[in-house]
Motif scaffolding. Sequence first.
Motif, PDB file in Angstrom:
ATOM      1  N   TYR A  32     -24.675 -15.975 -12.035  1.00 26.05           N
ATOM      2  CA  TYR A  32     -25.034 -14.562 -12.229  1.00 26.05           C
ATOM      3  C   TYR A  32     -24.803 -13.759 -10.949  1.00 26.05           C
ATOM      4  O   TYR A  32     -24.185 -12.696 -10.972  1.00 26.05           O
ATOM      5  N   VAL A  33     -25.297 -14.279  -9.827  1.00 27.96           N
ATOM      6  CA  VAL A  33     -25.164 -13.559  -8.552  1.00 27.96           C
ATOM      7  C   VAL A  33     -23.693 -13.421  -8.168  1.00 27.96           C
ATOM      8  O   VAL A  33     -23.228 -12.344  -7.787  1.00 27.96           O
ATOM      9  N   THR A  34     -22.949 -14.498  -8.283  1.00 30.16           N
ATOM     10  CA  THR A  34     -21.532 -14.465  -7.931  1.00 30.16           C
ATOM     11  C   THR A  34     -20.757 -13.539  -8.861  1.00 30.16           C
ATOM     12  O   THR A  34     -19.905 -12.769  -8.418  1.00 30.16           O
ATOM     13  N   GLY A  35     -21.062 -13.604 -10.139  1.00 34.21           N
ATOM     14  CA  GLY A  35     -20.387 -12.734 -11.108  1.00 34.21           C
ATOM     15  C   GLY A  35     -20.678 -11.272 -10.846  1.00 34.21           C
ATOM     16  O   GLY A  35     -19.793 -10.420 -10.948  1.00 34.21           O
ATOM     17  N   ARG A  36     -21.916 -10.981 -10.487  1.00 28.48           N
ATOM     18  CA  ARG A  36     -22.289  -9.598 -10.178  1.00 28.48           C
ATOM     19  C   ARG A  36     -21.541  -9.099  -8.945  1.00 28.48           C
ATOM     20  O   ARG A  36     -21.044  -7.974  -8.914  1.00 28.48           O
ATOM     21  N   GLN A  37     -21.447  -9.945  -7.926  1.00 29.73           N
ATOM     22  CA  GLN A  37     -20.721  -9.552  -6.715  1.00 29.73           C
ATOM     23  C   GLN A  37     -19.232  -9.373  -7.003  1.00 29.73           C
ATOM     24  O   GLN A  37     -18.601  -8.454  -6.482  1.00 29.73           O
ATOM     25  N   ALA A  38     -18.682 -10.239  -7.843  1.00 29.58           N
ATOM     26  CA  ALA A  38     -17.261 -10.111  -8.194  1.00 29.58           C
ATOM     27  C   ALA A  38     -17.013  -8.811  -8.950  1.00 29.58           C
ATOM     28  O   ALA A  38     -16.036  -8.101  -8.687  1.00 29.58           O
ATOM     29  N   THR A  39     -17.903  -8.474  -9.865  1.00 28.77           N
ATOM     30  CA  THR A  39     -17.770  -7.219 -10.612  1.00 28.77           C
ATOM     31  C   THR A  39     -17.875  -6.025  -9.674  1.00 28.77           C
ATOM     32  O   THR A  39     -17.121  -5.055  -9.787  1.00 28.77           O
ATOM     33  N   GLU A  40     -18.802  -6.102  -8.734  1.00 30.85           N
ATOM     34  CA  GLU A  40     -18.976  -5.019  -7.767  1.00 30.85           C
ATOM     35  C   GLU A  40     -17.727  -4.855  -6.906  1.00 30.85           C
ATOM     36  O   GLU A  40     -17.270  -3.735  -6.662  1.00 30.85           O
ATOM     37  N   LEU A  41     -17.151  -5.968  -6.464  1.00 32.74           N
ATOM     38  CA  LEU A  41     -15.938  -5.895  -5.647  1.00 32.74           C
ATOM     39  C   LEU A  41     -14.759  -5.340  -6.442  1.00 32.74           C
ATOM     40  O   LEU A  41     -13.933  -4.602  -5.907  1.00 32.74           O
ATOM     41  N   MET A  42     -14.683  -5.674  -7.723  1.00 36.11           N
ATOM     42  CA  MET A  42     -13.612  -5.115  -8.549  1.00 36.11           C
ATOM     43  C   MET A  42     -13.793  -3.611  -8.703  1.00 36.11           C
ATOM     44  O   MET A  42     -12.825  -2.852  -8.681  1.00 36.11           O
ATOM     45  N   SER A  43     -15.032  -3.180  -8.840  1.00 36.51           N
ATOM     46  CA  SER A  43     -15.316  -1.746  -8.936  1.00 36.51           C
ATOM     47  C   SER A  43     -14.957  -1.045  -7.629  1.00 36.51           C
ATOM     48  O   SER A  43     -14.380   0.043  -7.631  1.00 36.51           O
ATOM     49  N   VAL A  44     -15.286  -1.676  -6.510  1.00 32.13           N
ATOM     50  CA  VAL A  44     -14.939  -1.121  -5.197  1.00 32.13           C
ATOM     51  C   VAL A  44     -13.425  -1.030  -5.058  1.00 32.13           C
ATOM     52  O   VAL A  44     -12.888  -0.032  -4.580  1.00 32.13           O
ATOM     53  N   SER A  45     -12.739  -2.058  -5.503  1.00 33.36           N
ATOM     54  CA  SER A  45     -11.281  -2.066  -5.424  1.00 33.36           C
ATOM     55  C   SER A  45     -10.694  -0.907  -6.221  1.00 33.36           C
ATOM     56  O   SER A  45      -9.788  -0.215  -5.757  1.00 33.36           O
ATOM     57  N   THR A  46     -11.225  -0.672  -7.407  1.00 34.02           N
ATOM     58  CA  THR A  46     -10.760   0.450  -8.226  1.00 34.02           C
ATOM     59  C   THR A  46     -11.013   1.766  -7.513  1.00 34.02           C
ATOM     60  O   THR A  46     -10.140   2.630  -7.441  1.00 34.02           O
ATOM     61  N   THR A  47     -12.206   1.913  -6.962  1.00 34.12           N
ATOM     62  CA  THR A  47     -12.565   3.157  -6.285  1.00 34.12           C
ATOM     63  C   THR A  47     -11.678   3.412  -5.078  1.00 34.12           C
ATOM     64  O   THR A  47     -11.176   4.515  -4.885  1.00 34.12           O
ATOM     65  N   VAL A  48     -11.469   2.387  -4.278  1.00 33.95           N
ATOM     66  CA  VAL A  48     -10.672   2.556  -3.060  1.00 33.95           C
ATOM     67  C   VAL A  48      -9.196   2.768  -3.395  1.00 33.95           C
ATOM     68  O   VAL A  48      -8.553   3.673  -2.867  1.00 33.95           O
ATOM     69  N   ASP A  49      -8.666   1.941  -4.289  1.00 34.98           N
ATOM     70  CA  ASP A  49      -7.237   2.022  -4.603  1.00 34.98           C
ATOM     71  C   ASP A  49      -6.856   3.290  -5.354  1.00 34.98           C
ATOM     72  O   ASP A  49      -5.797   3.861  -5.119  1.00 34.98           O
ATOM     73  N   LYS A  50      -7.715   3.714  -6.259  1.00 36.81           N
ATOM     74  CA  LYS A  50      -7.327   4.824  -7.130  1.00 36.81           C
ATOM     75  C   LYS A  50      -7.948   6.163  -6.759  1.00 36.81           C
ATOM     76  O   LYS A  50      -7.519   7.191  -7.281  1.00 36.81           O
ATOM     77  N   VAL A  51      -8.954   6.157  -5.896  1.00 25.49           N
ATOM     78  CA  VAL A  51      -9.584   7.432  -5.529  1.00 25.49           C
ATOM     79  C   VAL A  51      -9.526   7.661  -4.025  1.00 25.49           C
ATOM     80  O   VAL A  51      -8.921   8.626  -3.558  1.00 25.49           O
ATOM     81  N   ALA A  52     -10.162   6.788  -3.266  1.00 32.10           N
ATOM     82  CA  ALA A  52     -10.286   7.023  -1.820  1.00 32.10           C
ATOM     83  C   ALA A  52      -8.931   7.039  -1.125  1.00 32.10           C
ATOM     84  O   ALA A  52      -8.654   7.944  -0.324  1.00 32.10           O
ATOM     85  N   GLY A  53      -8.082   6.068  -1.426  1.00 24.46           N
ATOM     86  CA  GLY A  53      -6.764   6.018  -0.791  1.00 24.46           C
ATOM     87  C   GLY A  53      -5.911   7.245  -1.089  1.00 24.46           C
ATOM     88  O   GLY A  53      -5.432   7.918  -0.168  1.00 24.46           O
ATOM     89  N   PRO A  54      -5.717   7.568  -2.378  1.00 22.89           N
ATOM     90  CA  PRO A  54      -4.931   8.769  -2.692  1.00 22.89           C
ATOM     91  C   PRO A  54      -5.553  10.061  -2.161  1.00 22.89           C
ATOM     92  O   PRO A  54      -4.836  10.970  -1.739  1.00 22.89           O
ATOM     93  N   LEU A  55      -6.884  10.135  -2.155  1.00 27.32           N
ATOM     94  CA  LEU A  55      -7.531  11.349  -1.643  1.00 27.32           C
ATOM     95  C   LEU A  55      -7.305  11.480  -0.139  1.00 27.32           C
ATOM     96  O   LEU A  55      -7.062  12.581   0.366  1.00 27.32           O
ATOM     97  N   GLU A  56      -7.353  10.369   0.563  1.00 21.49           N
ATOM     98  CA  GLU A  56      -7.068  10.391   2.008  1.00 21.49           C
ATOM     99  C   GLU A  56      -5.624  10.828   2.253  1.00 21.49           C
ATOM    100  O   GLU A  56      -5.340  11.596   3.175  1.00 21.49           O
ATOM    101  N   GLU A  57      -4.719  10.353   1.417  1.00 23.40           N
ATOM    102  CA  GLU A  57      -3.314  10.767   1.531  1.00 23.40           C
ATOM    103  C   GLU A  57      -3.165  12.258   1.221  1.00 23.40           C
ATOM    104  O   GLU A  57      -2.394  12.968   1.876  1.00 23.40           O
ATOM    105  N   ALA A  58      -3.923  12.743   0.243  1.00 23.63           N
ATOM    106  CA  ALA A  58      -3.889  14.175  -0.084  1.00 23.63           C
ATOM    107  C   ALA A  58      -4.387  15.005   1.093  1.00 23.63           C
ATOM    108  O   ALA A  58      -3.822  16.056   1.403  1.00 23.63           O
ATOM    109  N   VAL A  59      -5.418  14.528   1.755  1.00 22.44           N
ATOM    110  CA  VAL A  59      -5.922  15.234   2.938  1.00 22.44           C
ATOM    111  C   VAL A  59      -4.835  15.296   4.008  1.00 22.44           C
ATOM    112  O   VAL A  59      -4.621  16.335   4.637  1.00 22.44           O
TER     113      VAL A  59
END
Length: 201
Positions: A32-59
């Motif tokens: 459960y703990v490992t699965g939760r952390q893996a899900t969280e990291l996948m969510s972070v990856s989505t956020t960074v790859d699809k939002v934070a990175g492109p937004l930084e490039e837009a800036v």
Amino acid sequence: MRFRGKSIRRKIVALLLVPLVSLTGLWVLATYVTGRQATELMSVSTTVDKVAGPLEEAVRVVQAERRQTLVFLADPRASDALPLLLSQRADTDRIVAEVRDSARQNDVREALDAEARTRLDAILSAVDGLGSLRESVEKRTIGRAKALDFYNGLVDPAYRFLNGLHTTENGSMDKQMRALVGISRAREMLSREDALVASGL
């Protein structure tokens, strides 16, 4: 005798059952703990790859457009001022379109909390004002100070969004991201000064 044998078997099973149940419980907890952390990291990856990175490039491209706009307003008769500005605008439009596309994706919207979604939508709405600013720049009906303020008004909310982005419960990773945003903000201050100096020369 037969009764005794069953009793011993039951005792052995009972002795083995307790550690097996305990180990199974530990395995379930670890999964459960490992699965939760893996899900969280996948969510972070989505956020960074699809939002934070492109937004930084837009800036980054907005900073470059701001600089070129101020240079153009300072000396519109320079032979390369307008072509360079138009080229920079095309870069800005392309990157902003990518950010818009990413912001519309369901997985991105689900990865962001309500406040982050609202901030991102506000940033993208503010970018809609670029068209009227650009028109004013070409007609030279706007001064450098107002143009600078407009571009700063696009960049500042982007950094507030990035700084407020909750990526993970891991404190170390969160601190590292905030440190990177802080460095980017320092670079933004240098970019503003560069734009002012370039337009003053």
